[in-house]
Design an enzyme around this catalytic site. Sequence first.
Site, PDB file in Angstrom:
ATOM      1  N   TYR A   1       3.510   5.880  15.479  1.00 38.34           N
ATOM      2  CA  TYR A   1       2.204   5.249  15.268  1.00 38.34           C
ATOM      3  C   TYR A   1       1.083   6.252  15.544  1.00 38.34           C
ATOM      4  O   TYR A   1       0.174   6.425  14.725  1.00 38.34           O
ATOM      5  CB  TYR A   1       2.073   4.024  16.170  1.00 38.34           C
ATOM      6  CG  TYR A   1       0.781   3.255  15.969  1.00 38.34           C
ATOM      7  CD1 TYR A   1       0.588   2.502  14.812  1.00 38.34           C
ATOM      8  CD2 TYR A   1      -0.233   3.289  16.916  1.00 38.34           C
ATOM      9  CE1 TYR A   1      -0.586   1.795  14.609  1.00 38.34           C
ATOM     10  CE2 TYR A   1      -1.410   2.587  16.728  1.00 38.34           C
ATOM     11  CZ  TYR A   1      -1.581   1.831  15.567  1.00 38.34           C
ATOM     12  OH  TYR A   1      -2.759   1.140  15.369  1.00 38.34           O
TER      13      TYR A   1
ATOM     14  N   SER B   1      -7.270   4.487  14.746  1.00 37.24           N
ATOM     15  CA  SER B   1      -7.016   3.820  16.032  1.00 37.24           C
ATOM     16  C   SER B   1      -7.476   4.789  17.117  1.00 37.24           C
ATOM     17  O   SER B   1      -7.616   5.997  16.862  1.00 37.24           O
ATOM     18  CB  SER B   1      -5.508   3.568  16.176  1.00 37.24           C
ATOM     19  OG  SER B   1      -5.163   3.261  17.509  1.00 37.24           O
TER      20      SER B   1
ATOM     21  N   VAL C   1       0.817  -1.228   0.000  1.00 42.85           N
ATOM     22  CA  VAL C   1       0.000   0.000   0.000  1.00 42.85           C
ATOM     23  C   VAL C   1       0.846   1.273   0.000  1.00 42.85           C
ATOM     24  O   VAL C   1       0.312   2.362  -0.185  1.00 42.85           O
ATOM     25  CB  VAL C   1      -0.998   0.036   1.183  1.00 42.85           C
ATOM     26  CG1 VAL C   1      -2.005  -1.091   1.100  1.00 42.85           C
ATOM     27  CG2 VAL C   1      -0.279   0.068   2.536  1.00 42.85           C
TER      28      VAL C   1
ATOM     29  N   ASN D   1      -7.210  -0.557   5.406  1.00 48.93           N
ATOM     30  CA  ASN D   1      -7.009  -1.111   6.749  1.00 48.93           C
ATOM     31  C   ASN D   1      -5.572  -1.539   7.045  1.00 48.93           C
ATOM     32  O   ASN D   1      -5.179  -1.613   8.211  1.00 48.93           O
ATOM     33  CB  ASN D   1      -7.957  -2.318   6.909  1.00 48.93           C
ATOM     34  CG  ASN D   1      -7.636  -3.163   8.100  1.00 48.93           C
ATOM     35  OD1 ASN D   1      -7.945  -2.808   9.232  1.00 48.93           O
ATOM     36  ND2 ASN D   1      -6.982  -4.306   7.866  1.00 48.93           N
TER      37      ASN D   1
ATOM     38  N   SER E   1       0.887   8.964  12.870  1.00 51.76           N
ATOM     39  CA  SER E   1       0.380   8.470  11.576  1.00 51.76           C
ATOM     40  C   SER E   1      -1.124   8.211  11.658  1.00 51.76           C
ATOM     41  O   SER E   1      -1.843   8.417  10.680  1.00 51.76           O
ATOM     42  CB  SER E   1       1.133   7.214  11.143  1.00 51.76           C
ATOM     43  OG  SER E   1       0.884   6.138  12.028  1.00 51.76           O
ATOM     44  N   LYS E   2      -1.614   7.774  12.806  1.00 44.65           N
ATOM     45  CA  LYS E   2      -3.058   7.527  12.939  1.00 44.65           C
ATOM     46  C   LYS E   2      -3.828   8.848  13.094  1.00 44.65           C
ATOM     47  O   LYS E   2      -4.976   8.939  12.655  1.00 44.65           O
ATOM     48  CB  LYS E   2      -3.326   6.584  14.114  1.00 44.65           C
ATOM     49  CG  LYS E   2      -2.824   5.158  13.882  1.00 44.65           C
ATOM     50  CD  LYS E   2      -3.481   4.492  12.686  1.00 44.65           C
ATOM     51  CE  LYS E   2      -3.124   3.021  12.532  1.00 44.65           C
ATOM     52  NZ  LYS E   2      -3.780   2.376  11.403  1.00 44.65           N
TER      53      LYS E   2
END
Length: 266
Positions: free
Chosen positions: A173, A160, A72, A98, A176-177
């Site tokens: 993380y 998330s 992706v 996802n 990025s979310k």
Amino acid sequence: MPRLENKIAIVTGAASGIGRAVAQVFHSEGAKVICADIREQPPAIAGQGVEVATHDWINQRGGTAEFFKVDVTKAADLEALVAHAVKNFGRLDIMINNAGVSIESTNPKNIWEFPQDAWDKDFAVNATGVMLGCKYASAQMIKQEPSASGDRGWIVNTASVHGLVGMSGIAGYCSSKHAVMGLTKAAAHDCAPYRVHVNAICPGITETPFLPPLPEEIRSVLLQRHPFRGFGKPDDIAKAVLFLASEDNTWITGIGLQIDGGALSM
Ligand code: NAD
């Protein structure tokens, strides 16, 4: 009547965990599913061995599913994935972006020592990957005939709870979310005039191979933070994705749906 009868769906990260459960639930509701992932087989689970690949699982039950290999992070892969759906099935109704990673999950680092390569890899898959999925899916959806509900498509991005709140040691993380949340809101505005829905889900801790092994004392602290006193299961997440991706969702766009057993409410 099945809620996704005759719908064509792409699910990225479909080989494992939440994506696999989403593909399975979509099949059970009548969708034809393209299972897109960088790997075909699910990872082995200790004591359980390796399960059959998601598309095989669906086809063995009389459904229609295909595996399509994608990374992706690569625009050409996402473009080819959407083109493949349209060539084989004529349209694309549902895109579930996802696939995700948390490079630092097994070795969390405070921001003053956070490795830039972990940051770059988190962003490449979680943010750029979702952006590319939205880009190529929406380009197809806005030009296709609307379905009976008047909608042309449903895009659901996996963010998330860490797209909504911070946590120590996982700056790459978390960031990025949060980017997934910003992207979802902006893309929802772009797509609304064409009746294409763009939403995100914000799962809490969910029992998948993604979850690093947790020492018992940390696990029991985390369990206490959940009003239901447990962690989510992939099916818990998939059922909420089904709602956001179906014709039951006619008036929701640009949101991040918390699916966390109430954890963020505490
Ligand atoms: P998982 O590891 O079981 O599944 C992730 C899938 O993404 C894997 O099949 C993997 O091969 C695929 N993938 C990774 N990089 C890819 C790439 N570059 N191209 C294509 N596919 C790629 O994890 P999961 O728990 O099912 O995670 C799914 C999503 O849910 C992720 O975006 C994750 O951040 C998010 N999430 C998980 C939890 C949790 O506790 N499990 C909580 C909140 C959000």
